[in-house]
Design a protein around this motif. Structure first.
Motif, mmCIF file in Angstrom:
data_model
loop_
_atom_site.group_PDB
_atom_site.id
_atom_site.type_symbol
_atom_site.label_atom_id
_atom_site.label_comp_id
_atom_site.label_asym_id
_atom_site.label_seq_id
_atom_site.Cartn_x
_atom_site.Cartn_y
_atom_site.Cartn_z
ATOM 1 N N SER A 142 36.482 20.635 25.845
ATOM 2 C CA SER A 142 35.084 20.466 26.239
ATOM 3 C C SER A 142 34.173 21.380 25.420
ATOM 4 N N GLU A 288 29.997 15.702 39.355
ATOM 5 C CA GLU A 288 30.730 14.839 38.436
ATOM 6 C C GLU A 288 30.563 13.362 38.768
ATOM 7 N N ARG A 289 30.115 13.065 39.986
ATOM 8 C CA ARG A 289 29.900 11.665 40.363
ATOM 9 C C ARG A 289 28.496 11.171 40.025
ATOM 10 N N VAL A 290 27.634 12.069 39.607
ATOM 11 C CA VAL A 290 26.264 11.703 39.232
ATOM 12 C C VAL A 290 26.253 11.332 37.749
ATOM 13 N N ASP A 291 25.979 10.076 37.475
ATOM 14 C CA ASP A 291 25.937 9.599 36.081
ATOM 15 C C ASP A 291 24.490 9.249 35.729
ATOM 16 N N ALA A 292 23.798 10.215 35.142
ATOM 17 C CA ALA A 292 22.395 10.005 34.764
ATOM 18 C C ALA A 292 22.246 9.633 33.291
ATOM 19 N N THR A 293 23.353 9.337 32.631
ATOM 20 C CA THR A 293 23.274 9.017 31.202
ATOM 21 C C THR A 293 22.725 7.601 31.010
ATOM 22 N N VAL A 296 25.118 6.004 24.893
ATOM 23 C CA VAL A 296 26.422 6.450 24.387
ATOM 24 C C VAL A 296 26.192 7.030 22.994
#
Length: 490
Positions: A142, A288-293, A296
């Motif tokens: 990471s 980790e469950r929040v996907d604000a993207t 790609v």
């Protein structure tokens, strides 16, 4: 060996009443095993219960019944059980094999439990080591990915800065070229009007001459060329006015993307330098469950690359706009002159083709008139041949009719009779063939007459087409704007 009774259900089904202590309740079964039952004569239904597996297991009876069967041959098992001792021999709770098998089962289960526990301890220890190494490896990866991300952002930020510096120029010197373009655009109206009038005159052609010939194609092409030149000139005029607005829009996109890149660089650089001993780290449950993207890596790089390409495109358009206008004026002047000459050549060829077709029509018309005269003579000859075939047919049929009046045996089918019959058939076939030929000749005559009328009409059509193309259209196409005027200098 303790005694047991038959199932409660069996005793309940028997009509005869039983003692209260014959079979205890299920809740007291365990304590009742310690006491023996008193002796009662057992009937057939008690000696062989119909559901022996309801409260106990049965033992094998072959060894115990062998001596009884020898002493009492011919008796059934139910008749050989008058005493309680025989009944207790037949029915027991478990056998020694069951007892040993139960012990072995317990041993094996205990050994399996210990083995599973030992294996679990070993696997747990190994899993702890593996997970620690995996977590450490994951954190290293990471950190490495964050470093690469920071480098990528730095690269695109430098590209944006360079393009933004290049985008600050290119804004001037289109006024004179725009005036030239406006004058050239005004000069294209006269040739367009002449071409449209030629198309209108040619719509007055008649019949088959209303053909989509090469002249009409060239005229339509000339209209398309002139209008295309006008559209391109107008488009470049609009481009000259809109170039500054387009450049400012592209510059705004670059500035906004650059600001976003700087903010992202600051955040990712901070994340890259975080360690397990750093200050400010904390638990954030569920993050980790929040996907604000919303992108790609491919779309992220493509977004900035598209902005840079748009800026480069606008900058190149601004730099080349004046050169394109100059080239456009030269190209449009050449295209219009070239198409003007192509239309004139097509008119000349079409006039020659129409004159040649008119001469050929006159020749074919004369031949058709001659053929009409010949076919009329042929029709008269056929009619005469049909009339001449009538008397021979009458003679043959009269002979046959007279010979039918011969008496009795004289009605002989002799060669004369056969020949007369054949003669009638032959004359009939001849007349029918002549009549068919007469019909064919008359049809041919009608076709020739129709062809004559078509040729006469076509001759008038060709004369009208020659007048339109040669006199009206070519008379208007004697003048055309010069190249100097088409280039906008005058």
């Amino acid at each position: 060996m303790e005694l047991v009774g038959s199932p409660l259900m069996a005793t309940y089904a028997h009509p005869k009443s039983t003692p209260t202590k014959f079979l205890p309740a299920i809740s007291t079964m365990a304590s009742s095993y310690k006491n023996r039952f008193p002796y009662y004569p057992l009937p057939q239904s008690f000696s062989l219960p119909w559901l022996p597996s309801a409260y106990y297991k049965t033992a094998g009876i072959n060894p115990t019944l062998a001596p009884i069967s020898k002493s009492s041959p011919g008796l059934t098992p139910s008749k050989m059980l008058p005493f309680v001792s025989n009944r207790t021999t037949l029915f027991t709770r478990y056998t020694p094999d069951d007892w040993y098998r139960s012990n072995l089962t317990n041993y094996k289960e205990s050994e399996a439990s210990r083995h599973n526990s030992e294996r679990l301890r070993v696997d747990t220890s190994r899993m702890i080591q593996d997970k620690y190494q995996q977590i450490k490896k994951t954190q290293v990866e990471s950190t490495k990915n964050l470093g690469e991300r920071v480098n990528n952002i730095e690269f695109w930020r430098s590209e944006l800065c360079h393009e933004l510096d290049e985008m600050i120029g290119e804004t001037n010197a289109l006024t004179d070229m725009k005036k030239r373009l406006e004058r050239a655009l005004a000069e294209t109206e006269a040739p367009l009007q002449v071409t449209q009038e030629c198309l209108l005159h040619r719509e007055k052609r008649m019949g088959i001459d209303l053909v989509h010939d090469d002249v009409e194609k060239q005229l339509f092409t000339e209209v398309d060329v002139i209008r295309s030149c006008q559209e391109r000139m107008q488009r470049y005029l609009d481009k000259a006015k809109a170039q500054l607005a387009s450049s400012r829009a592209a510059q705004h996109e670059l500035e906004r993307d650059l600001a976003n890149k700087q903010a992202a660089h600051r955040i990712d650089d901070k994340c890259h330098h975080l360690r397990n001993t750093s200050d400010g780290i904390s638990y954030y449950r569920g993050v980790e469950r929040v996907d604000a993207t919303i992108s790609v890596p491919e779309s992220w790089a493509k977004f900035t690359d598209d902005n840079i390409l748009l800026s480069q495109s606008e900058r190149a358009a601004s730099a080349k706009l004046r050169d394109n206008i100059e080239n456009l004026l030269v190209v449009t002047a050449n295209e219009m002159w070239r198409q003007f000459n192509s239309v004139n050549v097509a008119f000349t060829n079409r006039i020659a083709e129409t004159a040649d077709a008119k001469n050929k029509i006159q020749t074919h018309l004369a031949k058709t008139l001659q053929e009409i005269f010949q076919i009329e003579m042929n029709i008269e000859a056929i009619r005469k041949a049909i009339r001449d075939s009538g008397p021979p047919l009458k003679v043959a049929q009269t002979r046959l009719d007279e010979r039918t009046r011969r008496p009795q045996v004289e009605l002989c089918r002799d060669p004369a009779q056969l020949r007369l019959v054949n003669e009638v058939h032959e004359i009939d076939e001849t007349i029918q063939s002549l009549q068919q030929r007469l019909r064919d000749a008359e049809d041919t005559l009608q076709m020739l007459v129709h062809a004559k009328s078509v040729l006469e009409h076509d001759l008038a059509v060709k004369a009208n087409s020659l007048f339109i193309d040669q006199e009206k259209c070519m008379g208007m196409r004697k003048t055309f704007p010069t190249t100097t005027r088409l280039l906008g200098y005058v």
